[in-house]
Design an enzyme around this catalytic site. Structure first.
Site, mmCIF file in Angstrom:
data_model
loop_
_atom_site.group_PDB
_atom_site.id
_atom_site.type_symbol
_atom_site.label_atom_id
_atom_site.label_comp_id
_atom_site.label_asym_id
_atom_site.label_seq_id
_atom_site.Cartn_x
_atom_site.Cartn_y
_atom_site.Cartn_z
ATOM 1 C CG HIS A 56 -1.940 1.070 1.234
ATOM 2 N ND1 HIS A 56 -3.253 0.842 1.610
ATOM 3 C CD2 HIS A 56 -1.887 2.388 0.902
ATOM 4 C CE1 HIS A 56 -3.943 1.962 1.508
ATOM 5 N NE2 HIS A 56 -3.127 2.928 1.085
ATOM 6 C CG HIS A 64 -0.943 6.947 -1.184
ATOM 7 N ND1 HIS A 64 -2.144 7.055 -1.853
ATOM 8 C CD2 HIS A 64 -1.211 6.255 -0.044
ATOM 9 C CE1 HIS A 64 -3.102 6.459 -1.145
ATOM 10 N NE2 HIS A 64 -2.555 5.961 -0.040
ATOM 11 C CG LEU A 65 4.913 5.488 -5.365
ATOM 12 C CD1 LEU A 65 5.408 4.474 -6.394
ATOM 13 C CD2 LEU A 65 6.063 5.913 -4.449
ATOM 14 N NE ARG A 66 0.632 12.042 -2.399
ATOM 15 C CZ ARG A 66 -0.375 11.614 -1.638
ATOM 16 N NH1 ARG A 66 -1.373 10.916 -2.149
ATOM 17 N NH2 ARG A 66 -0.380 11.894 -0.351
ATOM 18 C CG HIS A 120 -9.850 4.419 3.335
ATOM 19 N ND1 HIS A 120 -8.713 5.191 3.334
ATOM 20 C CD2 HIS A 120 -10.527 4.744 4.471
ATOM 21 C CE1 HIS A 120 -8.697 5.955 4.411
ATOM 22 N NE2 HIS A 120 -9.791 5.700 5.117
ATOM 23 C CG ASP A 139 -2.048 4.796 3.851
ATOM 24 O OD1 ASP A 139 -2.103 5.037 2.638
ATOM 25 O OD2 ASP A 139 -2.842 5.284 4.682
ATOM 26 C CG HIS A 162 0.239 15.104 2.191
ATOM 27 N ND1 HIS A 162 -0.739 15.491 1.309
ATOM 28 C CD2 HIS A 162 -0.139 13.887 2.662
ATOM 29 C CE1 HIS A 162 -1.679 14.544 1.249
ATOM 30 N NE2 HIS A 162 -1.343 13.566 2.057
HETATM 31 O O1 DOR Z 1 -3.780 9.426 5.485
HETATM 32 C C1 DOR Z 1 -4.005 9.035 4.352
HETATM 33 N N1 DOR Z 1 -3.427 9.654 3.300
HETATM 34 N N2 DOR Z 1 -4.847 8.044 4.173
HETATM 35 C C2 DOR Z 1 -5.243 7.669 2.942
HETATM 36 O O2 DOR Z 1 -6.023 6.770 2.833
HETATM 37 C C3 DOR Z 1 -4.766 8.411 1.751
HETATM 38 C C4 DOR Z 1 -3.503 9.077 2.006
HETATM 39 C C5 DOR Z 1 -3.093 10.106 0.952
HETATM 40 O O3 DOR Z 1 -3.273 9.826 -0.238
HETATM 41 O O4 DOR Z 1 -2.546 11.150 1.318
HETATM 42 ZN ZN ZN Z 2 -3.650 4.924 1.339
#
Ligand code: DOR
Ligand code: ZN
Length: 336
Positions: free
Chosen positions: A12, A14-16, A134, A242, A246
Site C-alpha cells: 500500500h 502512494h507515489l503521486r 479504505h 500507506d 505531502h
Molecule cells: O492518510 C491518508 N493519506 N490516508 C489515505 O487513505 C490516503 C492518504 C493520501 O493519499 O494522502
Molecule cells: Zn492509502
C-alpha cells in the site's frame, strides 16, 4: 548484529503524479522495498482502468525502473464489467481500490453507497480481482469511522464468499478481532504509523500535523492489539505502509491533508519497531511472505541486509517532505 532478509513488499503505497512523485519513487529501494501496490488516488485523474494503470506504471518506471509496481484501479459505480476483465488480464494491475467519498486525500469522488457497488463486487468475485478497502464510513465521527465500517465488511464477506478482500491500514483492536473472525479470503494491512503512534501523538499538548493520517491513530490498547496481531504470526496481517507524501509547507499551512510519508525509511524503521517489540522473528513473514501468498505472487528473491551496529537518525525531511519519526534515533539501518 546483521540480519539478511528478502527485500520487502509494501502492499500500500502512494507515489503521486506531480513533483512529489520522483521524490518518493526514487527512494523506494532506499527503504528496502522492491515491489508494491501503488494507489490510484492521483491527480488530475485517478487510475480507473487498465489503460490508465499502464500509463501510470510507465511514468513510475521512468523514475525507478528497478521496482515491481502493481497498480490498483479506483472503483466507482461507473466501473464496468469490461474494466474488471481488462484489469484482471493486465499484468500491471493487481487490485481494485475503493475509497469512501471524502474521507481522505483525493477521495472526493469515492463511494457513498455500498449498494451501488454490488454489481462491481460481483464481477470482481467472478473474474478474480481482489477488493482493497479504505474501511471508514464517511460523515461519521472520525474516531468511530472504522468501527462503523465493520458490519459492512462482514456483509461483504458473506455476500461475496469467493472475493478476496483487504481491509487497509487497520487501526483498532476491534478490527483485528473482526478480521480474525472472517474467512481466509479476508486479510488486512498494517502500517508503521499505527504501530508507533496513538491519538495523543497527534492531539495532546501541541497539535502535530505530521502524525495526522486516515484512519487516525487510536488508543494505546489499539496499538497493542496491532502489535499482538503481528506477534501471533497470523498470515491475515501483512505489510502496507500507506506512505503518503505531502509537503511540509502544505501540512503546516492549515487545512492539513491526512497522510504520513515513510517510503525512504521503511526497512530501518520497521526493523527497529519489530526489535523494540520483541518480534524480529516475525518480520520476514510480515514484509515478504504473507502478502505475497495472499495475492498469489512469487516471493522476492533479492535480499537486503540490516544492521544494528550503528544507530540511524531519521532525517528531518526528504526534499521538503517530513517522514514518520523524523529526527528520531533508531537502532537499525540498512548495512552499507
Ligand atoms: O492518510 C491518508 N493519506 N490516508 C489515505 O487513505 C490516503 C492518504 C493520501 O493519499 O494522502
Ligand atoms: Zn492509502
Amino acid at each position: 548484529m546483521k540480519l539478511t532478509l528478502p527485500a520487502f513488499d509494501d502492499f500500500h503505497i502512494h507515489l503521486r503524479n506531480d513533483d512529489r512523485m520522483p521524490i518518493a519513487t526514487s527512494r523506494l529501494r532506499m527503504g528496502g522495498v522492491i515491489r508494491g501496490i501503488v494507489m490510484p488516488n492521483i491527480v488530475p485523474k485517478s487510475v480507473d482502468d487498465a489503460e490508465s494503470a499502464i500509463a501510470y506504471v510507465g511514468r513510475l518506471k521512468e523514475v525507478e525502473p528497478n521496482f515491481t509496481y502493481l497498480a490498483a484501479i479506483k472503483l466507482s459505480p461507473s466501473t464496468t464489467e469490461q474494466m474488471i476483465i481488462d484489469a484482471v488480464n493486465c499484468p500491471d494491475v493487481l487490485i481494485g481500490k475503493q475509497y469512501p467519498a471524502g474521507v481522505t486525500t483525493n477521495s472526493e469522488n469515492g463511494v457513498t453507497d455500498i449498494s451501488s457497488m454490488y454489481e462491481v463486487y460481483g464481477w470482481m468475485e467472478k473474474y478474480g480481482l481482489p477488493l482493497s478497502l479504505h474501511g471508514e464510513v464517511p460523515r461519521t465521527p472520525v474516531l468511530d469511522a472504522e468501527h462503523a465500517f465493520l458490519p459492512i465488511l462482514r456483509q461483504l464477506n458473506k455476500d461475496f464468499p469467493n472475493l478476496k478482500i483487504i481491509m487497509e491500514h487497520i487501526s483498532t483492536a476491534e478490527t483485528v478481532k473482526t478480521i480474525l473472525e472472517l474467512s481466509d479470503k479476508v486479510a488486512a494491512t498494517i502500517t508503521p504509523q499505527h504501530l508507533v503512534l496513538t491519538i495523543n501523538d497527534i492531539l495532546a499538548g501541541r497539535l502535530n500535523v505530521h502524525n495526522y493520517c486516515m484512519p487516525v491513530a487510536k488508543t494505546e490498547d489499539d496499538r497493542q492489539a496491532l502489535i499482538a496481531a503481528i506477534k501471533s504470526g497470523n498470515p491475515k496481517f501483512f505489510f502496507g505502509s500507506d506512505s503518503a507524501p505531502h509537503y511540509r509547507t502544505a501540512k503546516e499551512a492549515g487545512k492539513s491533508s491526512p497522510g504520513i510519508f515513510s517510503t525512504p525509511v521503511i526497512a530501518p524503521l520497521l526493523t527497529s519497531i519489530f526489535a523494540e517489540n520483541d518480534m524480529l522473528d516475525k518480520l520476514e513473514n510480515f514484509t515478504s511472505k504473507f502478502g505475497a501468498e495472499f495475492y498469489g505472487l512469487e516471493r522476492n528473491t533479492e535480499t537486503i541486509t540490516l544492521s544494528d551496529e550503528e544507530p540511524y537518525i531519521i532525517p528531518d525531511e526528504f526534499e521538503g517532505i517530513v517522514p514518520l519519526c523524523a529526527n528520531k534515533k533508531i537502532a537499525w539501518n540498512l548495512a552499507k
